[in-house]
Design a protein around this motif. Sequence first.
Motif, PDB file in Angstrom:
ATOM      1  N   TYR B 167      66.172  57.761  58.747  1.00  0.00           N
ATOM      2  CA  TYR B 167      66.336  56.826  57.617  1.00  0.00           C
ATOM      3  C   TYR B 167      66.011  55.391  58.010  1.00  0.00           C
ATOM      4  O   TYR B 167      65.573  54.602  57.189  1.00  0.00           O
ATOM      5  CB  TYR B 167      67.774  56.912  57.072  1.00  0.00           C
ATOM      6  CG  TYR B 167      68.098  58.255  56.471  1.00  0.00           C
ATOM      7  CD1 TYR B 167      67.236  58.846  55.553  1.00  0.00           C
ATOM      8  CD2 TYR B 167      69.243  58.952  56.827  1.00  0.00           C
ATOM      9  CE1 TYR B 167      67.523  60.083  55.011  1.00  0.00           C
ATOM     10  CE2 TYR B 167      69.533  60.193  56.284  1.00  0.00           C
ATOM     11  CZ  TYR B 167      68.664  60.757  55.383  1.00  0.00           C
ATOM     12  OH  TYR B 167      68.931  61.984  54.855  1.00  0.00           O
ATOM     13  N   GLN B 170      62.492  54.669  57.583  1.00  0.00           N
ATOM     14  CA  GLN B 170      62.151  54.541  56.155  1.00  0.00           C
ATOM     15  C   GLN B 170      62.771  53.291  55.539  1.00  0.00           C
ATOM     16  O   GLN B 170      62.600  53.059  54.346  1.00  0.00           O
ATOM     17  CB  GLN B 170      62.690  55.745  55.387  1.00  0.00           C
ATOM     18  CG  GLN B 170      62.071  57.054  55.756  1.00  0.00           C
ATOM     19  CD  GLN B 170      62.784  58.212  55.058  1.00  0.00           C
ATOM     20  OE1 GLN B 170      63.792  58.038  54.386  1.00  0.00           O
ATOM     21  NE2 GLN B 170      62.241  59.394  55.212  1.00  0.00           N
ATOM     22  N   ASN B 172      65.724  52.974  54.743  1.00  0.00           N
ATOM     23  CA  ASN B 172      66.555  53.464  53.647  1.00  0.00           C
ATOM     24  C   ASN B 172      68.019  53.116  53.948  1.00  0.00           C
ATOM     25  O   ASN B 172      68.769  53.885  54.542  1.00  0.00           O
ATOM     26  CB  ASN B 172      66.366  54.989  53.535  1.00  0.00           C
ATOM     27  CG  ASN B 172      66.977  55.530  52.273  1.00  0.00           C
ATOM     28  OD1 ASN B 172      67.906  54.943  51.731  1.00  0.00           O
ATOM     29  ND2 ASN B 172      66.451  56.637  51.798  1.00  0.00           N
ATOM     30  N   LEU B 175      70.973  55.500  52.632  1.00  0.00           N
ATOM     31  CA  LEU B 175      71.210  56.747  53.354  1.00  0.00           C
ATOM     32  C   LEU B 175      71.605  56.503  54.810  1.00  0.00           C
ATOM     33  O   LEU B 175      72.255  57.349  55.424  1.00  0.00           O
ATOM     34  CB  LEU B 175      69.985  57.666  53.253  1.00  0.00           C
ATOM     35  CG  LEU B 175      69.855  58.319  51.862  1.00  0.00           C
ATOM     36  CD1 LEU B 175      68.648  59.234  51.796  1.00  0.00           C
ATOM     37  CD2 LEU B 175      71.102  59.099  51.496  1.00  0.00           C
TER      38      LEU B 175
END
Lengths: 276, 536
Positions: B167, B170, B172, B175
Amino acid sequence: MILTEHGVYLRERVLELARAGVPFSDRTIKKNLFSAVARATYAVADIIAPVCSYNATWERFYGVPDDRIMVIYNGVDERRFDDRNFRPERPTVTAMVRIDPLKDIETLVASAPFVRERFPDVVFDIWGPIHDEAYNRQVVELVGVLGLEECVRFRGSTSDPAAAYAEASVVALSSISEGFPYSVIEAMMCAKPVVATDVGGAREAIGECGTVVPPKRPQRLAEALCDMLARPEEAVLVGKRARERALELFTLSGCLASYRALYAEVASAVPVGARA
Amino acid sequence: MSDDRDAFEPFERREHAVESAARTIVALSRRDRFGIGWRPKGVDEVAILLESLGYSPEVVAELWYPDLFALARDVSTAVNRYVTDEERREPPTLDWFTQTCRDYAIGSLYSAPWIVAVIGLAIFGASLWSSLSTPLHLATAIALGVYAAQIVSGFFSQGIARRLTFYFLQANDSLMAWTVRRFVAAGLLTTAVVSAGVFAGLAAFVGYSDALLSALFCAGTAIFQLALAPLYTLRRFTWIVALAILATAITGGTFVFIFHRHVDVPWEPATLAVEVGLLGAAILASTMSWLARRAARSGAPVPPALDSIVRSTFPYALFGALYFTSILIDRIAAGIAAANGRGFAYASAYELGADIALLAILPVVVVINVMLEALPRRILKGAEGAIRDLEKFDRSMLRFYGWGILAVATATLFAVLLGEVVGPRMILSARLGTIGDAALSLAVLRVAIPAYGLVMLGLLNTQLLFFLSRPRAPVIGTAAGTIAALATCGWALAVHLSAEAMVGGLLASALTFTAITTVAAVRTMRRFSYSYYAAY
């Protein structure tokens, strides 16, 4: 504790950091430090007194509740900044600013060629001390590049700003960030029409007695200046209305009275034992 | 149809205006040379720039935004998109020596807590304190607690690293926070259960005080290791170094200034365990709060199924636990041998030799990190080639791996020489009980250094295989290594060999683990392009 914020501290520090080109790590540390200082001060202040309503929107964004914000406009001495009823022989655009990136003098200089096209004898008088030597060199260089040596004059500091305003056909302000600009209300008090960029409290100060243009748009600034210079009689009337507005809202005595009332109110709310 | 299009036009105009504002901000950042990496960060900075660009209340209202900050929120999202594109540029090419030095420096940061602890405790004059200046029953309790903690934290650290990296790459945030919360909760719960188990298991044999000391060391060490795991994955090296310094200063300071370099009763070392545990808890709390704040700005996550996360990370976590088990069995067996049939007693001389070997092996750890820093650049270079160049690319990756083995072998040789020069002096200055103990430490040191060198090669193989999402061979390698260590040490104990012989278990474990992972790594690196594309 009363906090009077003339600009918006954090906003101006961020703009400085943006321009300074500091490394990412330094910038993050400094921004967090400035942010912590600003937020801590907001948190402990009983009353925050911004100098215009527009700045209050920033203070609200940083978490200050409405009931702790009280706007008190800046004021100028109406006897010192008087209407001298003087009209210069040459069309004169006056700026009363310190030489600093936040004042974006480059935009004012860049507007000069457009104005000169319509008013070949126009002169731009820039009054004020040099605050940033590197930026000053940049501006002077721009004047050279644009061939404006005869048109743009750097007049330096003055101890009699009212006299400088008196020589103006129109007063200009090209800042990218402002609190509640003194140069605008001083010019208004001197009955001069103002063209200013729409930042901070400039629009709030000018009201219907001048023109606001977007910042960093030399052409738009030039158009507004030309509009004023092309109609001198109307410009005089705008100036008179500006002084009336300034006398109503932005006098030094009014400003001081508001602060006195605020101090008295806050002091009366503080327990007697805590005053010592 | 045409009416429908007209109805959407204002929205399209607004969207264009937002994109245009974002592009202007990014372009302005470049033109004004705002500095390396300078980009507006946060809604307020975007609002400040927008305002300076002339987004007055009137302009903002024309775009149907209630205020400047609402516009800035949308623009800041768009700015991130443009900044990402702009920053995806080729890194500057450095000559191989500068690049290697740079990689070495970055690689060293992974070992920073270790280095800081060694230097810090040396400054405090408290190096190897648990081995030397602690009563035997306390050292025994501490050792058992730390062993258990290493296995628990090995399991969860690997799990966190695997999933969080996914994650993190990414960006992100939601998450990342989601993952860390669950793994940390599970890690803390397991730590609590294992610590309670350690207490319950030992209380009958060593008494409540020592059992509690052991449980506290288990909990404190595991929490601290668990707290560092997300920071490693997020590459927060400054924090890692700072926290390692802080932990060393607190524990070293307590040991020197409060306990005057000697602990006699269980509450004294227990204080150190509690300090480490509390610091770990504070780090965990601040990391999770930081991640939560970032996640709040990114919006609500769409959580994946927890069981699929558990399934996908389990092999990596299992590897973490087995790895520590396989390199601890010899120490436990040495403790059993040292107790002369009375259970387990901390084998000071054996532990001293093994600990010095671990210090000597530090340059090898850094070599591995240099390799791992260089790996993405190699892959990037290969990825730019055409399909017909793949064979060439595979050969270059195999060559790269060959250089890696050579580097590890050279560094291990250096560690052996270092051990020969420095080891005896350290052992003699440690004021062990008898000359026999010193000889035992030296014998252990001489075998342990090459054994740990082999383990490091196995770890290099493991990291390469993990990079290619192939955890099977490392898991089999550590499991087989654990069995080999158990068999060797079990045999040595059965025939009543001395503690010194248990280092054979470490060597057997290292040989098994490294042999299995080397075979798997060679096979994978020979077809690197295939493995790489199959992995992602």
